[in-house]
Design an enzyme around this catalytic site. Structure first.
Site, PDB file in Angstrom:
ATOM      1  N   GLU A  15       2.085   2.775  -8.901  1.00 29.77           N
ATOM      2  CA  GLU A  15       2.134   2.439  -7.471  1.00 29.77           C
ATOM      3  C   GLU A  15       1.115   1.318  -7.290  1.00 29.77           C
ATOM      4  O   GLU A  15      -0.083   1.567  -7.167  1.00 29.77           O
ATOM      5  CB  GLU A  15       1.784   3.695  -6.663  1.00 29.77           C
ATOM      6  N   CYS A  34      -2.097  -0.159   0.742  1.00 26.01           N
ATOM      7  CA  CYS A  34      -1.107  -0.888  -0.054  1.00 26.01           C
ATOM      8  C   CYS A  34       0.098  -1.225   0.810  1.00 26.01           C
ATOM      9  O   CYS A  34       0.851  -2.135   0.493  1.00 26.01           O
ATOM     10  CB  CYS A  34      -0.740  -0.130  -1.316  1.00 26.01           C
TER      11      CYS A  34
HETATM   12  C1  UN1 Z   1      -1.816   3.497  -0.101  1.00 22.63           C
HETATM   13  O1  UN1 Z   1      -2.209   2.591   0.641  1.00 22.63           O
HETATM   14  O2  UN1 Z   1      -2.179   3.530  -1.309  1.00 22.63           O
HETATM   15  O3  UN1 Z   1       2.242   4.709   4.089  1.00 22.63           O
HETATM   16  C2  UN1 Z   1      -0.988   4.621   0.382  1.00 22.63           C
HETATM   17  C3  UN1 Z   1       1.022   4.667   4.217  1.00 22.63           C
HETATM   18  C4  UN1 Z   1       0.229   5.878   3.773  1.00 22.63           C
HETATM   19  C5  UN1 Z   1      -0.053   5.818   2.320  1.00 22.63           C
HETATM   20  C6  UN1 Z   1      -0.626   4.528   1.826  1.00 22.63           C
HETATM   21  N1  UN1 Z   1       0.972   7.060   4.084  1.00 22.63           N
HETATM   22  O4  UN1 Z   1       0.426   3.714   4.697  1.00 22.63           O
END
Ligand code: UN1
Length: 498
Positions: A253, A287
């Site tokens: 990821e 992310c």
């Molecule tokens: C991340 O930024 O690694 O969808 C995960 C989202 C959160 C998860 C982010 N539920 O922004």
């Protein structure tokens, strides 16, 4: 609650070690809040060995009973939501609502996993041979190594751990060296759940405190069946081939470069709110953060005017003060990377609003910034690159095909969104010829996904899927079984042999 009280509430009764070799700094003010002893490489290997031993027993515990352990973990998280959320704020700099939101995400995935523990179904498949039956069985996979990043220091672990545990797998977790305290707190809560559970094998969860060398041990150890790694594309490029070399499984990821398209028919109020949360929430360090705004030229000026007002008035500061929307960047390196990206954006013809350092007098060792809007003449190099900071690149478009082409013309493929009330546009965006991301949304932003769906993305994002839907299958191995209950031995494909 100061850090000491928070840790105490979370059951880290030993308090803050002061003699370890890993200093932990709070991004709120840069203060050193702990010094933790790190694991030596041999300790890490021994812990992987202990987890591997736990696997031999855990895989034979009925899945619904394994679910009971995760149910108890969920109860501990419910009881300690505020304290753990607070620790997330102290260690990762999230505003209080987002720190607690992250813990809520953990509770949600525990609930999901408890239900899942009674639904690890395989198929029954029609056999071509008389008196035969085919089916598939899902079995526990083995030790799951989790490598997690600072920005979701606990939720991403819980997505992996809750599924791994109900699927029959122990977990060895290497958290970011920037956020080891939250990991130790999760371990302490997990221990409480274990005590209440009673008869679980020793060694179902280990936390490895330290740097990259410990992650490498997880990556290279053949006893680690699955390495689930969250972080930069650079990290994934190293992890993926190394795990593949030993035929281990990998769930990656990695980076995102998430865009939001605003079409002429969009509800601009809703779009502006979604952009604000997506682009400046978590100080641009998700992310799924909205990094590119692709806006139709007919609505661009109106939308930008709103955004500029909102950006100028968004409160940046101590994440624990109510009213703060944007906390600090994680560290100086993040600030430097942001400034370097803004300088490049300027060189590439961009016009920047914001981006400057704030509160330097009050917090000389912390890195607060005004989120930046960068109006770009096109999708230049810097726009195609993920900078983990609150920079929103703005691109204007004339026709929908051009917007879609711009949208997909980046190396990453995590999350995406369109604001439109035109059915043709929204359906095209969701179609095979539309967004090439793992997450594609209509009239909501790019970030803040619920746990019920599979989470992850394509291209340089790494292809992994975590969390909901059937992401659990990555944590199990599939056996195809053919059973002959006849008195003959027919071969498949009608082959006659001898
Ligand atoms: C991340 O930024 O690694 O969808 C995960 C989202 C959160 C998860 C982010 N539920 O922004």
């Amino acid at each position: 609650m100061n850090p000491q009280d928070v840790l105490h509430a979370l059951g880290l009764n030993a308090g803050l070690h002061t003699d370890g070799d890993l200093p932990v700094h709070s991004p709120i003010d840069g203060a050193c809040i702990a010094r933790l002893p790190t694991h030596a490489p041999d300790d890490a290997r021994a812990l992987i060995g202990a987890a591997h031993e736990a696997f031999q027993a855990w895989r034979q515990v009925p899945a619904p009973r394994r679910g009971e352990l995760v149910r108890l973990l969920g109860e501990e998280l419910r009881a300690h939501k505020q304290a753990l959320g607070r620790l997330v704020s102290l260690e990762a700099g999230k505003i209080a609502a987002e720190g607690e939101g992250e813990v809520q995400e953990m509770i949600d995935i525990c609930d999901f996993a408890v239900g899942l523990s009674r639904q690890l179904h395989g198929l029954t498949i029609a056999s071509e041979r008389p008196g035969h039956r085919m089916m598939e069985t899902w079995h526990p996979l083995g030790v799951v190594g989790v490598i997690s990043a600072f920005n979701f220091p606990v939720a991403v672990w819980s997505w992996n751990a809750a599924l791994a545990l109900v699927c029959g797998n122990p977990v060895v977790w290497k958290p970011s060296e920037k956020t080891p305290l939250t990991a130790l707190a999760c371990q302490a809560l997990f221990r409480r759940a274990l005590t209440r559970f009673g008869d679980a094998p020793e060694g179902l969860l280990h936390v490895l405190v330290g740097g990259r060398d410990l992650g490498e041990i997880l990556v290279d150890d053949p006893r680690v069946a699955l390495v689930s790694a969250t972080g930069s594309t650079r990290m994934g490029r190293e992890v993926g081939p190394r795990v593949a070399r030993r035929f281990g499984r990998c769930l990656l990821e990695l980076g995102g470069n998430n865009a939001l398209i605003v079409a002429p028919s969009a509800d601009l109020d809703m779009a502006a709110r979604a952009i604000l949360f997506g682009a400046i929430g978590t100080a641009g360090q998700r992310c799924t953060t909205t990094r590119r705004l692709i806006v139709h030229e007919s609505v661009a000026d109106a939308l930008l005017a709103r955004l500029k007002t909102a950006y100028a008035s968004a409160r940046v500061g101590d994440p624990l003060d109510s009213g703060t929307l944007v906390g600090p960047l994680i560290d100086r390196a993040a600030y430097d990377a942001m400034q370097a990206a803004l300088a490049q954006a300027r060189d590439q013809g961009g016009t920047i609003t914001g981006g400057e350092r704030l509160l330097a007098d009050r917090y000389p060792d912390a890195w607060y910034v005004r989120p930046a809007l960068a109006e770009m003449p096109g999708q230049t190099d810097v726009v195609r690159h993920e900078t983990f900071a609150p920079i929103l690149y703005v691109l204007r478009y004339r026709d929908f095909d051009e917007a879609l082409a711009l949208h997909n013309d980046v190396p990453q493929g995590l999350s995406s969104a369109i604001f439109t009330t035109d059915l043709r546009e929204s359906e095209t965006f969701l179609s095979a010829a539309g967004s090439d991301c793992g997450i594609a949304n209509v009239n909501i932003g790019t970030s803040g996904a619920e746990i019920g769906g599979a989470f992850g993305g394509e291209k340089e994002t790494g292809g992994g899927r975590e969390s909901g839907s059937d992401a659990w299958k990555a944590y199990m191995r599939r056996a195809t079984n053919t059973i002959n209950y006849s008195r003959e031995l027919p071969l498949a494909q009608g082959i006659r042999f001898g």
